[in-house]
Write a protein that holds these residues in place. Structure first.
Motif, mmCIF file in Angstrom:
data_model
loop_
_atom_site.group_PDB
_atom_site.id
_atom_site.type_symbol
_atom_site.label_atom_id
_atom_site.label_comp_id
_atom_site.label_asym_id
_atom_site.label_seq_id
_atom_site.Cartn_x
_atom_site.Cartn_y
_atom_site.Cartn_z
ATOM 1 N N MET A 1 0.861 -1.171 0.000
ATOM 2 C CA MET A 1 0.000 0.000 0.000
ATOM 3 C C MET A 1 0.904 1.230 0.000
ATOM 4 O O MET A 1 1.913 1.190 0.672
ATOM 5 N N SER B 1 -6.568 2.377 10.396
ATOM 6 C CA SER B 1 -6.876 0.968 10.194
ATOM 7 C C SER B 1 -6.471 0.513 8.797
ATOM 8 O O SER B 1 -6.707 -0.603 8.396
ATOM 9 N N VAL B 2 -5.827 1.416 8.028
ATOM 10 C CA VAL B 2 -5.351 1.021 6.707
ATOM 11 C C VAL B 2 -4.256 -0.029 6.857
ATOM 12 O O VAL B 2 -3.360 0.117 7.656
ATOM 13 N N LYS B 3 -4.428 -1.081 6.083
ATOM 14 C CA LYS B 3 -3.503 -2.207 6.157
ATOM 15 C C LYS B 3 -2.086 -1.788 5.786
ATOM 16 O O LYS B 3 -1.886 -0.919 4.965
ATOM 17 N N SER B 4 -1.140 -2.420 6.332
ATOM 18 C CA SER B 4 0.269 -2.331 5.942
ATOM 19 C C SER B 4 0.969 -1.039 6.343
ATOM 20 O O SER B 4 1.951 -1.072 7.055
ATOM 21 N N ASP C 1 0.291 -0.778 10.002
ATOM 22 C CA ASP C 1 0.239 -2.033 10.735
ATOM 23 C C ASP C 1 1.188 -2.086 11.917
ATOM 24 O O ASP C 1 0.913 -2.703 12.928
ATOM 25 N N ILE D 1 -6.283 2.425 -3.937
ATOM 26 C CA ILE D 1 -4.893 2.489 -3.468
ATOM 27 C C ILE D 1 -4.568 1.390 -2.468
ATOM 28 O O ILE D 1 -3.419 1.188 -2.113
ATOM 29 N N THR E 1 -6.412 -1.697 0.640
ATOM 30 C CA THR E 1 -7.599 -2.202 1.326
ATOM 31 C C THR E 1 -7.510 -1.841 2.802
ATOM 32 O O THR E 1 -6.419 -1.657 3.342
ATOM 33 N N GLN F 1 -2.995 -6.788 -2.934
ATOM 34 C CA GLN F 1 -3.582 -6.150 -1.749
ATOM 35 C C GLN F 1 -4.775 -6.941 -1.235
ATOM 36 O O GLN F 1 -5.022 -6.997 -0.038
#
Ligand SMILES: Cc1cc2nc3c(=O)[nH]c(=O)nc-3n(C[C@H](O)[C@H](O)[C@H](O)COP(=O)(O)OP(=O)(O)OC[C@H]3O[C@@H](n4cnc5c(N)ncnc54)[C@H](O)[C@@H]3O)c2cc1C
Ligand code: FES
Lengths: 109, 364
Positions: A74, A93-96, A99, B87, B89, B253
């Motif tokens: 991301m 809370s956006v992944k990666s 994280d 962009i 998840t 993603q």
């Protein structure tokens, strides 16, 4: 391939530097990335991904299907941090990207 | 605020639009995201006539097909998010979309990813000089932006795509110095294209490759290597065709598995006969599911569309099976005849569904 040929145009890494990384036992795109910055430019490996696989194939004899894809993180394409940070509680809370950050009730601790 | 929708389609190219028709025409609420401000994807700059299209389409030019696909959606409930990009998840699985000012989550019941293909680079000394571009970039500049990218060009590669672009460049007055192919034969399957090239007296150089480019700040000269000699040419444009490969970031993603099929462009998401990935609600369509011809791509948009309708109980299992069988039959007709190796690779890929080469990549 001619040693001076650029493989990663964003980071200006040439064939010789990739071969040197392979000489140090790099076998995947991510190995090479960690040693050379290849793939870390603005295009995030979109251009050099297949060129690097070809060099690994040429140097080690591995088949292309044995050379795994690099990790694709991301954001999928570059974005302003300001935009990414929209409504920061959701953002956390956006992944990666976030994280590694510890969360407490939706807020960054 | 979370946006809810039945079907989220990533990519408004021919495959995404075909999938949208299957789903929206049966009454589903469809949202299409495309980072471009216009619809039609890479079809918009294609001026060549596409002859092998699935019914009901007759032969027409690429941009005409784009308009046809766009217009047939007019009467249905389709929400377009143009100038928007996926962009990434969110942790809860919703899709992160940006309009370049904000990022917001979209929570669809089903996702169809139709992100298309990227052109591969061809490396040689000084290939990064300005003036060295891909054939697709040349086509886009000429047909979409009405910009002539150079005066004296050499084309590296002899696929149908490279031949089309050579003809299109020559039509707008670019002098094509030659078409350079490393193999002993022309790759283009459409003999008519080779004839066009011959008629224009464009030299075809077989068993040759580009050795290096030179220039001060831009490409000025190239060396073409033949088995027995080197030829130097003055050029200001080099168009390279390195082939195409599926665009995979979105699948990565989403946590999809991947397999490898050389004939379909290399790494591609693992999928089954429904064009469904191993993430239950994620489907795919178009060149993202393997590089193929325009006609075949449209059908790869219809197949997941039908499955989505079936899973959302819009059509019966029986109707879905009937539709699916006819789409696969037509896909076979279009793909197996013209590109038997692609058809075989597709069947192999589907067979490998349960045994992907790469899985659980996204450990987060
Ligand atoms: C420059 C170029 C020229 C081409 N010319 C030819 C040709 O002459 N002949 C031929 O046979 N093939 C050509 N192709 C191949 C092309 O892939 C197919 O013709 C066809 O357009 C593929 O259809 P598609 O729907 O799978 O993908 P596309 O038409 O590529 O559509 C994919 C769409 O997804 C969008 N997208 C991708 N990622 C995201 C994201 N993360 N968020 C939002 N939107 C996204 C893109 O903006 C694009 O509009 C060309 C490809 C390129 C790149
Ligand atoms: S070419 Fe390697 S990161 Fe862009």
């Amino acid at each position: 391939m001619d040693k001076t040929t650029i493989i990663c145009r964003c980071e200006e890494i040439n064939c010789e530097e990739i071969e040197e990384a392979i000489g140090h036992d790099a076998r995947t795109f991510d190995d090479i990335k960690r040693l050379t910055r290849c793939g870390m430019g603005p295009c995030q490996a979109k251009i050099c991904i297949s060129l690097v696989a070809d060099v690994i194939h040429e140097q080690t004899g591995s088949h292309l299907h044995e050379i795994p894809l690099p990790r694709m993180r991301m954001p999928i394409s570059p974005i302003k941090l300001e935009t990414l940070a929209t409504n920061s509680t959701t953002f956390s809370s956006v992944k990666s990207v976030m994280d590694e950050v510890e969360l407490e009730e939706g807020k960054v601790r | 605020m979370v946006m809810e929708t039945d079907v989220l389609i990533i990519g408004a190219g021919p495959a995404g639009l075909a999938a949208a028709y299957e789903t929206a025409s049966r009454g589903l609420d469809v949202t299409i995201v495309d980072e471009s401000i216009s619809k039609g994807g890479q079809l918009c700059q294609q001026t060549q006539i596409l002859r092998t299209l699935p019914s009901p389409f007759l032969a027409m030019r690429g941009y005409e097909l784009a308009n046809t696909l766009i217009n047939q959606l007019d009467e249905f409930s389709v929400r377009y998010l143009l100038g928007h990009r996926m962009i990434g998840t969110y942790k809860d699985g919703s899709i992160g979309i940006t309009d370049e000012t904000n990022v917001f989550p979209v929570n669809p019941k089903k996702i169809i990813v139709a992100t298309g293909a990227a052109e591969k680079a061809v490396p040689f000394p000084k290939w990064t000089l300005p003036g060295v571009i891909t054939v697709g970039a040349a086509q886009t500049l000429v047909n979409r932006d009405f910009v002539t990218p150079g005066k004296n060009a050499v084309i590296i590669g002899s696929s149908d795509f490279a031949m089309d672009v050579a003809i299109q460049l020559s039509d707008v007055g670019v002098n094509i110095i030659g078409i350079v192919e490393s193999l002993p034969k022309i790759l283009a399957r459409d003999a008519e294209k080779t004839e066009h090239i011959m008629q224009r007296s464009i030299p075809l150089y077989l068993r040759s490759s580009i050795k290096e480019a030179r220039g001060n700040g831009e490409v000025e000269e190239i060396d073409i290597q033949f088995p027995d000699r080197i030829m130097t040419e003055k050029v200001d444009l080099v168009c390279v065709d390195g082939g195409r490969t599926p665009i995979l970031d979105a699948f990565y993603q989403l946590g999809c598995s991947f397999g490898f099929q050389e004939e379909l462009g290399g790494w591609l998401p693992q999928y089954n006969e429904f064009l469904q990935t191993d993430c239950k609600d994620v489907f795919l369509a178009g060149n993202a599911a393997g590089i193929s011809s325009q006609g075949a791509l449209l059908i790869t948009g219809r197949i997941p569309g039908v499955r989505v309708c079936e899973e959302l109980n819009i059509i019966s299992k029986q109707e879905a099976e009937h539709e699916r069988a006819s789409h696969w039959k037509e896909l076979e007709n279009l793909e197996a005849k013209l590109f038997p190796e692609k058809w075989e690779a597709r069947l192999n890929h589907i067979k490998n569904y349960a045994n992907p080469l790469l899985k659980d990549q996204f450990i987060s």
